[in-house]
Design an enzyme around this catalytic site. Structure first.
Site, PDB file in Angstrom:
ATOM      1  N   CYS A 151      -8.061  11.684   1.994  1.00 44.31           N
ATOM      2  CA  CYS A 151      -7.007  11.792   0.984  1.00 44.31           C
ATOM      3  C   CYS A 151      -6.464  13.210   0.869  1.00 44.31           C
ATOM      4  O   CYS A 151      -5.462  13.440   0.199  1.00 44.31           O
ATOM      5  CB  CYS A 151      -7.527  11.318  -0.360  1.00 44.31           C
ATOM      6  SG  CYS A 151      -8.422   9.770  -0.225  1.00 44.31           S
ATOM      7  N   ASN A 175      -3.628   3.209  -4.013  1.00 42.26           N
ATOM      8  CA  ASN A 175      -4.097   4.437  -3.363  1.00 42.26           C
ATOM      9  C   ASN A 175      -3.837   4.314  -1.863  1.00 42.26           C
ATOM     10  O   ASN A 175      -4.423   3.468  -1.196  1.00 42.26           O
ATOM     11  CB  ASN A 175      -5.594   4.576  -3.667  1.00 42.26           C
ATOM     12  CG  ASN A 175      -6.247   5.760  -2.975  1.00 42.26           C
ATOM     13  OD1 ASN A 175      -5.671   6.374  -2.084  1.00 42.26           O
ATOM     14  ND2 ASN A 175      -7.469   6.068  -3.387  1.00 42.26           N
ATOM     15  N   HIS A 203      -3.066  13.490  -5.450  1.00 38.90           N
ATOM     16  CA  HIS A 203      -3.439  12.249  -4.778  1.00 38.90           C
ATOM     17  C   HIS A 203      -3.485  11.104  -5.797  1.00 38.90           C
ATOM     18  O   HIS A 203      -4.070  11.247  -6.869  1.00 38.90           O
ATOM     19  CB  HIS A 203      -4.797  12.430  -4.099  1.00 38.90           C
ATOM     20  CG  HIS A 203      -5.356  11.156  -3.548  1.00 38.90           C
ATOM     21  ND1 HIS A 203      -4.595  10.296  -2.784  1.00 38.90           N
ATOM     22  CD2 HIS A 203      -6.586  10.591  -3.654  1.00 38.90           C
ATOM     23  CE1 HIS A 203      -5.351   9.258  -2.450  1.00 38.90           C
ATOM     24  NE2 HIS A 203      -6.542   9.406  -2.967  1.00 38.90           N
TER      25      HIS A 203
HETATM   26  C1  4VN Z   1     -10.437   9.898  -4.974  1.00 42.03           C
HETATM   27  C2  4VN Z   1     -10.841   9.093  -6.000  1.00 42.03           C
HETATM   28  C3  4VN Z   1     -11.062   7.719  -5.825  1.00 42.03           C
HETATM   29  C4  4VN Z   1     -11.533   6.836  -6.911  1.00 42.03           C
HETATM   30  C5  4VN Z   1     -12.823   6.933  -7.371  1.00 42.03           C
HETATM   31  C6  4VN Z   1     -13.286   6.059  -8.348  1.00 42.03           C
HETATM   32  C7  4VN Z   1     -12.449   5.071  -8.832  1.00 42.03           C
HETATM   33  C8  4VN Z   1     -10.752   5.851  -7.441  1.00 42.03           C
HETATM   34  C9  4VN Z   1     -14.281   4.113 -10.141  1.00 42.03           C
HETATM   35  C10 4VN Z   1     -14.512   3.585 -11.513  1.00 42.03           C
HETATM   36  C11 4VN Z   1     -13.785   2.258 -11.724  1.00 42.03           C
HETATM   37  C12 4VN Z   1     -12.292   2.419 -11.455  1.00 42.03           C
HETATM   38  C13 4VN Z   1     -12.081   2.966 -10.071  1.00 42.03           C
HETATM   39 CL1  4VN Z   1     -11.095   9.824  -7.497  1.00 42.03          CL
HETATM   40  C14 4VN Z   1     -10.856   7.206  -4.575  1.00 42.03           C
HETATM   41  C15 4VN Z   1     -10.452   8.014  -3.555  1.00 42.03           C
HETATM   42  C16 4VN Z   1     -10.251   7.461  -2.216  1.00 42.03           C
HETATM   43  O1  4VN Z   1      -8.942   7.691  -1.836  1.00 42.03           O
HETATM   44  C17 4VN Z   1     -10.236   9.375  -3.738  1.00 42.03           C
HETATM   45  N1  4VN Z   1     -11.185   5.012  -8.376  1.00 42.03           N
HETATM   46  N2  4VN Z   1     -12.873   4.165  -9.776  1.00 42.03           N
HETATM   47  C18 4VN Z   1     -14.025   1.802 -13.154  1.00 42.03           C
HETATM   48  O2  4VN Z   1     -14.972   1.051 -13.355  1.00 42.03           O
HETATM   49  O3  4VN Z   1     -13.304   2.231 -14.081  1.00 42.03           O
END
Ligand code: 4VN
Length: 326
Positions: free
Chosen positions: A112, A281, A251
């Site tokens: 990313c 994403n 990002h």
């Molecule tokens: C950067 C990030 C993420 C990412 C990490 C966690 C996440 C996106 C976890 C908790 C969930 C909701 C979704 Cl910060 C991914 C990438 C990869 O490109 C880079 N979402 N979540 C919840 O239970 O609330």
């Protein structure tokens, strides 16, 4: 002395849109869960196009906008974690597709952060390599590597591509400061396309794993803890305060994470541009798609009158910030 200048931006996403509601038909999830936890409402998903096809559309659009002859392009760099193949690179395919017969071409893999890393490198090619025109693209077909049986990750990602044309300019530097970071000791938190030795001479245990796997908690914590520090440190280097920045293009992983980051660096949340609602994403493609949409709407002008921050963060782990007079 010459410097790199962004003179055009473009983006492209596959026509097929998959809403959160559509996902509820194939897995146990809900629009309410996805929307409230991430801000995502839909994503574009490729039916038949590969990563090089999306990137080619972006490169062709950049050439059309600027009326440049493809033979004048010196290099094509593509940031991706979902290349058509390990060999050839996606950049090689795009170079041929657009007729950039004088360009060298290669891919960068920094997940990313890939577009931010690639843009930093492209600027160095302009300032020290004597090159005059380059194309830098982030492009992903993540739907190839997403584990569609894992509802915690598959709802987060989408396909798309965005990029910029960089031209040598004598009007002073566009890239005012940068801070690129990596921490491979945390590599296991976010992985895809793992391969293991499998020759007749190997006795390694087979652990091939095409699918994207994420320790959501670990990456969430990393993003909230390490990334705002990096933004502030890079701004400090540039001599510009957070209030002096017109827009932050981060990002597009998760809107809730951007809320926390805006609070940590104490800037108006409205300065954080967002489009994960429409695209999900898209890893290396997310920042250039966001930039291209902002240029198309007139929010960002590409006339040197604004200051923006570009920040990527994700697999590697990698993260990094560019402070740009755009
Ligand atoms: C950067 C990030 C993420 C990412 C990490 C966690 C996440 C996106 C976890 C908790 C969930 C909701 C979704 Cl910060 C991914 C990438 C990869 O490109 C880079 N979402 N979540 C919840 O239970 O609330």
């Amino acid at each position: 002395m010459s410097f790199g200048r962004i003179t055009a931006a473009a983006h492209y996403a596959p026509e097929q849109v998959v809403t959160n509601e559509a996902l509820t038909k194939i897995m146990d999830t809900s629009d309410e869960w996805i929307r409230s936890r991430t801000g995502i409402q839909q994503r574009h998903i490729s039916v038949n196009e590969n990563t090089s096809d999306l990137a080619t559309k972006v490169a062709q659009n950049l050439l059309a906008q600027t009326q440049l002859n493809p033979e004048s392009i010196d290099f094509v760099i593509i940031a991706t974690i979902s290349s058509d193949s390990s060999m050839p690179s996606t950049a090689s395919l795009v170079q041929a597709n657009i007729g950039a017969v004088n360009a060298f071409a290669f891919d960068i893999t920094a997940a990313c952060s890939g577009f931010v890393y690639a843009l930093s490198l492209a600027d160095k090619l302009m300032t020290s390599g004597g090159y005059k025109k380059g194309i830098v693209i982030g492009a992903e077909v993540l739907s190839k590597v997403v584990d569609w049986s894992d509802r915690s990750t598959s709802v987060l990602f989408g396909d798309g591509a965005g990029g910029v044309l960089l031209e040598a300019s004598h009007n002073g530097p566009m890239f005012l400061a940068e801070g690129l970071k990596s921490d491979g000791s945390r590599a296991k938190s976010l992985t895809s396309s793992l391969t293991t030795p499998n020759s007749p001479f190997s006795n390694a245990e087979q652990a091939d794993e095409l699918y994207l796997k994420m320790d959501g908690r670990a990456i969430f914590d990393f993003a909230v803890r390490d990334v705002p520090k990096n933004i502030l440190a890079t701004l400090e280097k540039s001599g510009i305060s957070p209030e002096g920045i017109d827009y932050f293009l981060l990002h597009q992983a998760n809107s809730r994470i951007l809320d926390k980051m805006a609070r940590k660096i104490k800037v108006d949340r409205h300065k954080f541009l967002e489009n994960m609602q429409e695209y999900g994403n898209t890893s290396a493609a997310s920042i250039p798609i966001l930039l291209s949409e902002a240029v198309a709407s007139g929010t960002i002008k590409l006339d040197g009158s604004q200051k923006v921050v570009l920040t990527g963060f994700g697999g590697g782990l990698t993260w990094g910030t560019l402070v740009v007079k755009i």
